[in-house]
Design an enzyme around this catalytic site. Structure first.
Site, mmCIF file in Angstrom:
data_model
loop_
_atom_site.group_PDB
_atom_site.id
_atom_site.type_symbol
_atom_site.label_atom_id
_atom_site.label_comp_id
_atom_site.label_asym_id
_atom_site.label_seq_id
_atom_site.Cartn_x
_atom_site.Cartn_y
_atom_site.Cartn_z
ATOM 1 N N LYS A 1 39.157 17.381 2.288
ATOM 2 C CA LYS A 1 40.292 18.101 2.869
ATOM 3 C C LYS A 1 39.800 19.077 3.926
ATOM 4 O O LYS A 1 38.841 19.812 3.709
ATOM 5 C CB LYS A 1 41.052 18.862 1.782
ATOM 6 C CG LYS A 1 42.189 19.724 2.320
ATOM 7 C CD LYS A 1 43.057 20.289 1.226
ATOM 8 C CE LYS A 1 42.433 21.487 0.574
ATOM 9 N NZ LYS A 1 43.403 22.268 -0.228
ATOM 10 N N SER B 1 45.706 7.476 16.451
ATOM 11 C CA SER B 1 44.788 8.143 15.543
ATOM 12 C C SER B 1 44.760 9.654 15.675
ATOM 13 O O SER B 1 45.580 10.266 16.338
ATOM 14 C CB SER B 1 43.379 7.587 15.698
ATOM 15 O OG SER B 1 42.851 7.956 16.951
ATOM 16 N N THR C 1 47.390 8.216 9.347
ATOM 17 C CA THR C 1 46.723 7.673 10.527
ATOM 18 C C THR C 1 45.261 7.456 10.155
ATOM 19 O O THR C 1 44.937 7.327 8.973
ATOM 20 C CB THR C 1 46.920 8.590 11.762
ATOM 21 O OG1 THR C 1 46.413 7.932 12.923
ATOM 22 C CG2 THR C 1 46.280 9.940 11.593
ATOM 23 N N TYR C 2 44.379 7.411 11.138
ATOM 24 C CA TYR C 2 42.958 7.263 10.852
ATOM 25 C C TYR C 2 42.177 8.237 11.720
ATOM 26 O O TYR C 2 42.659 8.698 12.758
ATOM 27 C CB TYR C 2 42.487 5.820 11.063
ATOM 28 C CG TYR C 2 42.683 5.294 12.464
ATOM 29 C CD1 TYR C 2 41.656 5.354 13.400
ATOM 30 C CD2 TYR C 2 43.896 4.740 12.851
ATOM 31 C CE1 TYR C 2 41.835 4.876 14.689
ATOM 32 C CE2 TYR C 2 44.087 4.261 14.134
ATOM 33 C CZ TYR C 2 43.050 4.327 15.047
ATOM 34 O OH TYR C 2 43.237 3.861 16.324
#
Length: 126
Positions: free
Chosen positions: A9, A25, A57-58
């Protein structure tokens, strides 16, 4: 059996760019990616603290040391420059891994500078 657990995180990152006409992204400062253990092209969840939007998303690598958090492509409609966001990744863990699993937590302050890191979220009291 596997359990999906928080892997990493980035807490209270500030969006520095929102680029609609980019190839999708979320670009994240490479130093922050490495510290959190988030890999390039890894699926991430983004939670916008300002407007409540939550989206998937990535991650792509941004310039190391830039403190870049750029929401790109269609996702740029979900967050604005200056918004505080929480960026999380999750992973599947086998039962025998759960007892020792510790997520990588990176807490950010103004300018996306690192405040501190941890491996446990404090207990919330009533």
């Amino acid at each position: 059996m596997y359990t999906i657990m928080l892997k990493a995180k980035l807490h209270m990152a500030r969006v520095t760019h929102a680029v609609l006409d980019y190839e999708g992204s979320c670009a994240i400062d490479g130093e922050l990616l490495d510290l959190a253990g988030i890999r390039e092209n890894e699926q991430i969840q983004i939670y916008d603290v300002e407007n409540g939007n939550r989206f998937t998303t990535y991650a792509i690598r941004g310039e190391a040391g830039s403190r870049l958090i750029s929401i790109n492509g269609a996702a740029a409609h979900q967050a604005q420059v200056g918004d505080r966001v929480i960026i999380c990744s999750y992973a599947h863990y086998a039962e025998h891994e759960l007892a020792t699993h510790q997520p990588a937590l990176v807490y950010l302050q103004d300018g996306n500078q690192i405040s501190h890191t941890s491996h446990a979220i404090p207990v919330q009291f009533a």
